[in-house]
Write a protein that holds these residues in place. Sequence first.
Motif, PDB file in Angstrom:
ATOM      1  N   GLY A 170      81.398 116.945 -19.350  1.00  0.00           N
ATOM      2  CA  GLY A 170      82.471 117.878 -19.675  1.00  0.00           C
ATOM      3  C   GLY A 170      83.852 117.290 -19.440  1.00  0.00           C
ATOM      4  O   GLY A 170      84.757 117.440 -20.272  1.00  0.00           O
ATOM      5  N   VAL A 171      84.014 116.596 -18.311  1.00  0.00           N
ATOM      6  CA  VAL A 171      85.312 115.977 -18.009  1.00  0.00           C
ATOM      7  C   VAL A 171      85.642 114.894 -19.023  1.00  0.00           C
ATOM      8  O   VAL A 171      86.781 114.792 -19.516  1.00  0.00           O
ATOM      9  CB  VAL A 171      85.297 115.409 -16.572  1.00  0.00           C
ATOM     10  CG1 VAL A 171      86.553 114.579 -16.307  1.00  0.00           C
ATOM     11  CG2 VAL A 171      85.202 116.540 -15.562  1.00  0.00           C
ATOM     12  N   LEU A 172      84.652 114.060 -19.363  1.00  0.00           N
ATOM     13  CA  LEU A 172      84.888 112.999 -20.344  1.00  0.00           C
ATOM     14  C   LEU A 172      85.228 113.578 -21.711  1.00  0.00           C
ATOM     15  O   LEU A 172      86.104 113.046 -22.417  1.00  0.00           O
ATOM     16  CB  LEU A 172      83.649 112.109 -20.434  1.00  0.00           C
ATOM     17  CG  LEU A 172      83.739 110.904 -21.376  1.00  0.00           C
ATOM     18  CD1 LEU A 172      84.845 109.957 -20.922  1.00  0.00           C
ATOM     19  CD2 LEU A 172      82.403 110.165 -21.444  1.00  0.00           C
ATOM     20  N   THR A 173      84.587 114.663 -22.095  1.00  0.00           N
ATOM     21  CA  THR A 173      84.895 115.308 -23.380  1.00  0.00           C
ATOM     22  C   THR A 173      86.335 115.785 -23.421  1.00  0.00           C
ATOM     23  O   THR A 173      87.063 115.567 -24.397  1.00  0.00           O
ATOM     24  CB  THR A 173      83.936 116.473 -23.620  1.00  0.00           C
ATOM     25  OG1 THR A 173      82.582 115.996 -23.615  1.00  0.00           O
ATOM     26  CG2 THR A 173      84.224 117.150 -24.947  1.00  0.00           C
ATOM     27  N   VAL A 174      86.775 116.455 -22.350  1.00  0.00           N
ATOM     28  CA  VAL A 174      88.142 116.962 -22.302  1.00  0.00           C
ATOM     29  C   VAL A 174      89.141 115.808 -22.321  1.00  0.00           C
ATOM     30  O   VAL A 174      90.161 115.861 -23.026  1.00  0.00           O
ATOM     31  CB  VAL A 174      88.337 117.839 -21.051  1.00  0.00           C
ATOM     32  CG1 VAL A 174      89.801 118.232 -20.891  1.00  0.00           C
ATOM     33  CG2 VAL A 174      87.483 119.091 -21.149  1.00  0.00           C
ATOM     34  N   VAL A 175      88.865 114.751 -21.574  1.00  0.00           N
ATOM     35  CA  VAL A 175      89.787 113.609 -21.523  1.00  0.00           C
ATOM     36  C   VAL A 175      89.932 112.958 -22.896  1.00  0.00           C
ATOM     37  O   VAL A 175      91.050 112.660 -23.353  1.00  0.00           O
ATOM     38  CB  VAL A 175      89.297 112.591 -20.466  1.00  0.00           C
ATOM     39  CG1 VAL A 175      90.074 111.287 -20.573  1.00  0.00           C
ATOM     40  CG2 VAL A 175      89.458 113.164 -19.062  1.00  0.00           C
ATOM     41  N   LEU A 176      88.805 112.727 -23.572  1.00  0.00           N
ATOM     42  CA  LEU A 176      88.868 112.103 -24.893  1.00  0.00           C
ATOM     43  C   LEU A 176      89.586 113.000 -25.906  1.00  0.00           C
ATOM     44  O   LEU A 176      90.387 112.525 -26.723  1.00  0.00           O
ATOM     45  CB  LEU A 176      87.456 111.782 -25.377  1.00  0.00           C
ATOM     46  CG  LEU A 176      86.735 110.647 -24.645  1.00  0.00           C
ATOM     47  CD1 LEU A 176      85.324 110.489 -25.161  1.00  0.00           C
ATOM     48  CD2 LEU A 176      87.506 109.333 -24.798  1.00  0.00           C
ATOM     49  N   LEU A 177      89.311 114.314 -25.853  1.00  0.00           N
ATOM     50  CA  LEU A 177      89.983 115.228 -26.786  1.00  0.00           C
ATOM     51  C   LEU A 177      91.485 115.258 -26.545  1.00  0.00           C
ATOM     52  O   LEU A 177      92.280 115.243 -27.500  1.00  0.00           O
ATOM     53  CB  LEU A 177      89.391 116.638 -26.642  1.00  0.00           C
ATOM     54  CG  LEU A 177      88.008 116.862 -27.246  1.00  0.00           C
ATOM     55  CD1 LEU A 177      87.479 118.240 -26.878  1.00  0.00           C
ATOM     56  CD2 LEU A 177      88.044 116.710 -28.761  1.00  0.00           C
ATOM     57  N   VAL A 178      91.897 115.285 -25.284  1.00  0.00           N
ATOM     58  CA  VAL A 178      93.332 115.285 -24.983  1.00  0.00           C
ATOM     59  C   VAL A 178      93.980 113.998 -25.477  1.00  0.00           C
ATOM     60  O   VAL A 178      95.072 114.011 -26.076  1.00  0.00           O
ATOM     61  CB  VAL A 178      93.553 115.467 -23.465  1.00  0.00           C
ATOM     62  CG1 VAL A 178      95.025 115.253 -23.107  1.00  0.00           C
ATOM     63  CG2 VAL A 178      93.119 116.847 -23.027  1.00  0.00           C
ATOM     64  N   PHE A 179      93.320 112.876 -25.255  1.00  0.00           N
ATOM     65  CA  PHE A 179      93.880 111.591 -25.699  1.00  0.00           C
ATOM     66  C   PHE A 179      94.034 111.559 -27.218  1.00  0.00           C
ATOM     67  O   PHE A 179      95.096 111.160 -27.733  1.00  0.00           O
ATOM     68  CB  PHE A 179      92.966 110.457 -25.234  1.00  0.00           C
ATOM     69  CG  PHE A 179      93.418 109.097 -25.688  1.00  0.00           C
ATOM     70  CD1 PHE A 179      94.479 108.458 -25.070  1.00  0.00           C
ATOM     71  CD2 PHE A 179      92.787 108.465 -26.753  1.00  0.00           C
ATOM     72  CE1 PHE A 179      94.897 107.214 -25.489  1.00  0.00           C
ATOM     73  CE2 PHE A 179      93.204 107.216 -27.177  1.00  0.00           C
ATOM     74  CZ  PHE A 179      94.260 106.598 -26.543  1.00  0.00           C
ATOM     75  N   PHE A 180      93.026 111.997 -27.944  1.00  0.00           N
ATOM     76  CA  PHE A 180      93.121 111.975 -29.411  1.00  0.00           C
ATOM     77  C   PHE A 180      94.129 113.000 -29.933  1.00  0.00           C
ATOM     78  O   PHE A 180      94.800 112.758 -30.942  1.00  0.00           O
ATOM     79  CB  PHE A 180      91.746 112.211 -30.031  1.00  0.00           C
ATOM     80  CG  PHE A 180      90.818 111.032 -29.894  1.00  0.00           C
ATOM     81  CD1 PHE A 180      91.198 109.776 -30.362  1.00  0.00           C
ATOM     82  CD2 PHE A 180      89.584 111.164 -29.290  1.00  0.00           C
ATOM     83  CE1 PHE A 180      90.354 108.684 -30.242  1.00  0.00           C
ATOM     84  CE2 PHE A 180      88.737 110.075 -29.162  1.00  0.00           C
ATOM     85  CZ  PHE A 180      89.125 108.833 -29.635  1.00  0.00           C
TER      86      PHE A 180
END
Length: 364
Positions: A170-180
């Motif tokens: 979940g944390v990795l998903t949020v981080v990648l979405l924020v970056f993109f």
Amino acid sequence: MVPPRQPRQDVMRVIRTQSARRHLRGIRIVLNIFVMLALLYTVTLTKQLLIPLVLASFIGLALNPIVARGAQWHIPRWLGASVLMIGLITGIGAGVGMLAQPAMGWFHEAPTAIRGFVPKLRTFTQPFEAANRATQSLSGQVRSQVVQQPPPLSISAWDVVATTPKVLAGVLTVVLLVFFFLVYGDVMLRRLVEASPSFGYKRHAVSIVRSIQYEVSRYILTATLINMGLGAITAGMLWLYHMPDPLLWGTVAMLANYIPYVGAITTTTVLAIVGLLNFNDAGAALLPALTFAGITALEGNVVTPLIQGHRMRLSPIAILLWLLIWGWLWGIPGALLAVPMLTSAKLVAERVRGWAWFARMVQR
């Protein structure tokens, strides 16, 4: 002589037209209700997908002005977003590492703390118990009460191993979405504008998206800074009162303040319980909770309206209804995201034709 029938036919035609319009209006209302129920079901069914997406969208909106300012200084968006995300992850990771040990300590000591809290609570409840016993003795209905001890709380190593991959995913998903979102947000806006049919629609779409992006990011950043200030003041106040783990409870106050009314009441109750666990005197035990209640009252009625302005103020009834709906649909994440979603919906409704009534309804 035969009277003319044309006026009667016109009247019948008007009556039939009005009846058809009423039927169509009723059908439209029923269809809207079914669409709303389908949306609620879809939102509940896909919450595992939508919660990270909505959270990442709000974080991206809040951080986008920083990356955009860096782009004005000829810093590439990917570089600014990378530096910002690394700094954010480092700061959050350091905070979690610093607060994880006291939080787990309180969690493991909860059964012992509850057993120690009950005798202290007896001093407050003794008058009520005496009155209750007197009433029962007068009525001749004396009942024996059996106090059930709460079951001990325990976390096994298997629970940690089973939960960690889900949390990390979940944390990795949020981080990648924020970056993109930070890197490709302008590209997505450009594609949206290109899909508009005419120049007037394109200009209108750019105006709506830019204004919503600016105001939502301003609201989220301002609310985050206010909550951080509240958490810092709470931690300092608890340190002065010699409460244990002031940074932990300051962080709890900061996060809970994203939930209006309910968050302040919950934090006040938690501080009252922690004070009663650590102080023998009732006045010293309740002083931190009462001080925090005064701080939140000042923040909610003076500081936030002064900074956010009247236009960003929402109706308490609308906030509570929105909290109930999204807390029921998504649980705690829904309650945390409810007010930002309501504010965003209000800003969108102000600029979309036919939805101004919603903005007027939810505004104070």
